[in-house]
Each structure stands twice: as structure tokens, then as C-alpha cells.
Write a protein that holds these residues in place. Structure first.
Motif, PDB file in Angstrom:
ATOM      1  N   SER A  48      32.533  45.992  47.120  1.00  0.00           N
ATOM      2  CA  SER A  48      31.754  45.122  46.239  1.00  0.00           C
ATOM      3  C   SER A  48      32.628  44.832  45.032  1.00  0.00           C
ATOM      4  CB  SER A  48      30.482  45.821  45.766  1.00  0.00           C
ATOM      5  OG  SER A  48      29.662  46.137  46.857  1.00  0.00           O
ATOM      6  N   ALA A  49      32.619  43.587  44.583  1.00  0.00           N
ATOM      7  CA  ALA A  49      33.461  43.219  43.448  1.00  0.00           C
ATOM      8  C   ALA A  49      32.981  41.910  42.837  1.00  0.00           C
ATOM      9  CB  ALA A  49      34.910  43.060  43.903  1.00  0.00           C
ATOM     10  N   PRO A  50      33.323  41.688  41.558  1.00  0.00           N
ATOM     11  CA  PRO A  50      33.038  40.381  40.960  1.00  0.00           C
ATOM     12  C   PRO A  50      33.926  39.315  41.600  1.00  0.00           C
ATOM     13  CG  PRO A  50      34.229  41.797  39.413  1.00  0.00           C
ATOM     14  CD  PRO A  50      33.913  42.624  40.619  1.00  0.00           C
ATOM     15  N   GLY A  51      33.448  38.102  41.657  1.00  0.00           N
ATOM     16  CA  GLY A  51      34.170  37.020  42.311  1.00  0.00           C
ATOM     17  C   GLY A  51      35.551  36.749  41.729  1.00  0.00           C
ATOM     18  N   GLU A  52      35.730  36.998  40.417  1.00  0.00           N
ATOM     19  CA  GLU A  52      37.012  36.735  39.772  1.00  0.00           C
ATOM     20  C   GLU A  52      38.121  37.622  40.328  1.00  0.00           C
ATOM     21  OE1 GLU A  52      34.355  37.994  37.289  1.00  0.00           O
ATOM     22  OE2 GLU A  52      33.561  36.091  38.017  1.00  0.00           O
ATOM     23  N   LEU A  53      37.757  38.778  40.857  1.00  0.00           N
ATOM     24  CA  LEU A  53      38.758  39.715  41.378  1.00  0.00           C
ATOM     25  C   LEU A  53      39.467  39.159  42.607  1.00  0.00           C
ATOM     26  CD1 LEU A  53      40.149  42.493  41.725  1.00  0.00           C
ATOM     27  CD2 LEU A  53      38.127  43.226  42.957  1.00  0.00           C
TER      28      LEU A  53
END
Length: 128
Positions: A68-73
Motif C-alpha cells: 500500500s502506498a500513496p500514488g506519488e510514490l
């Protein structure tokens, strides 16, 4: 900041030593964690043969990571994968609701059998 669920598959050059594979996998796992991601699972498939040659190689070391991660990553991560000389190819998938449900079933080993094996069906008919 909302987090999405992703699956990342990447192929590492097969001519490396075992400790180099661990180092590369660790590098990208740490990269995800250090940039706000949460690793769910890292599945190393090992060296697999390609159907067609890729970069004049007939096999590669496959790694599958779920996180799971923020889209910017994702943009930063894909740039790091592109720059690394040992990574041959990569593919990042963003899971939608249906894929997330299937992933949950996989974790519980409860994926339903959707298709019946045709050979089993034919052998039952032959007995009648």
C-alpha cells in the motif's frame, strides 16, 4: 493522503550472485517503506526462463511485491527501477475493489474454483 494497493513485478538480471539479489530486493523494499509505503508481501519466484529473449538473456530473477502506498510514490519508484542497471523489466498494477477482494481470498486460501478441469469432466462422461 490516501493510499492505494499495488502489485509490483520486476525482473532482475539472472547473472548475479544470490546475495546481490537479496540486496536489490531489499533496496526496493526499503525504498517503498522509506517513502510512506507499507509492504504486505514480497514473493521471490527465483530464476525463470523467458519465452522470448529479453536484452539478450533467456531467463531472469522474478520478484513480486504487494504493498500500500500513496500514488506519488509510484512515479519515484518506477524511476528508480528504470535507473537500476540490474532491473530488466518491471510492471506496476494498481488494484481496484474486485482485485482487492480476490487478493483477500488468496491470503485466506479461499479462492473459489471457477472452471472445472475439462479432462476430469470428460473422464466422468466416458464411465457412463
Amino acid at each position: 493522503m490516501s493510499k492505494n494497493y499495488y502489485e509490483l513485478t520486476y525482473i532482475i538480471n539472472p547473472v548475479l550472485e544470490d546475495d546481490q539479489y537479496e540486496e536489490i530486493v531489499g533496496k526496493f523494499t526499503d525504498y517503498i517503506r522509506d517513502n510512506g509505503g507499507e509492504i504486505d508481501e514480497v514473493d521471490e519466484w527465483g530464476i525463470r526462463k523467458f519465452e522470448y529473449e529479453m536484452d539478450k538473456k533467456s531467463s531472469g530473477y522474478y520478484v513480486n511485491a504487494y504493498f500500500s502506498a500513496p500514488g506519488e510514490l509510484i512515479e519515484k519508484l518506477e524511476r528508480a527501477l528504470r535507473i537500476d542497471d540490474h532491473v530488466m523489466r518491471y510492471l506496476t498494477l494498481k488494484y481496484d475493489a474486485k482485485m482487492l477482494r480476490h487478493r483477500e481470498l488468496q491470503r485466506k486460501n479461499a479462492v473459489p474454483t471457477v472452471f472445472v478441469d475439462e479432462e476430469e469432466g470428460e473422464s466422468e462422461e466416458d464411465e457412463d
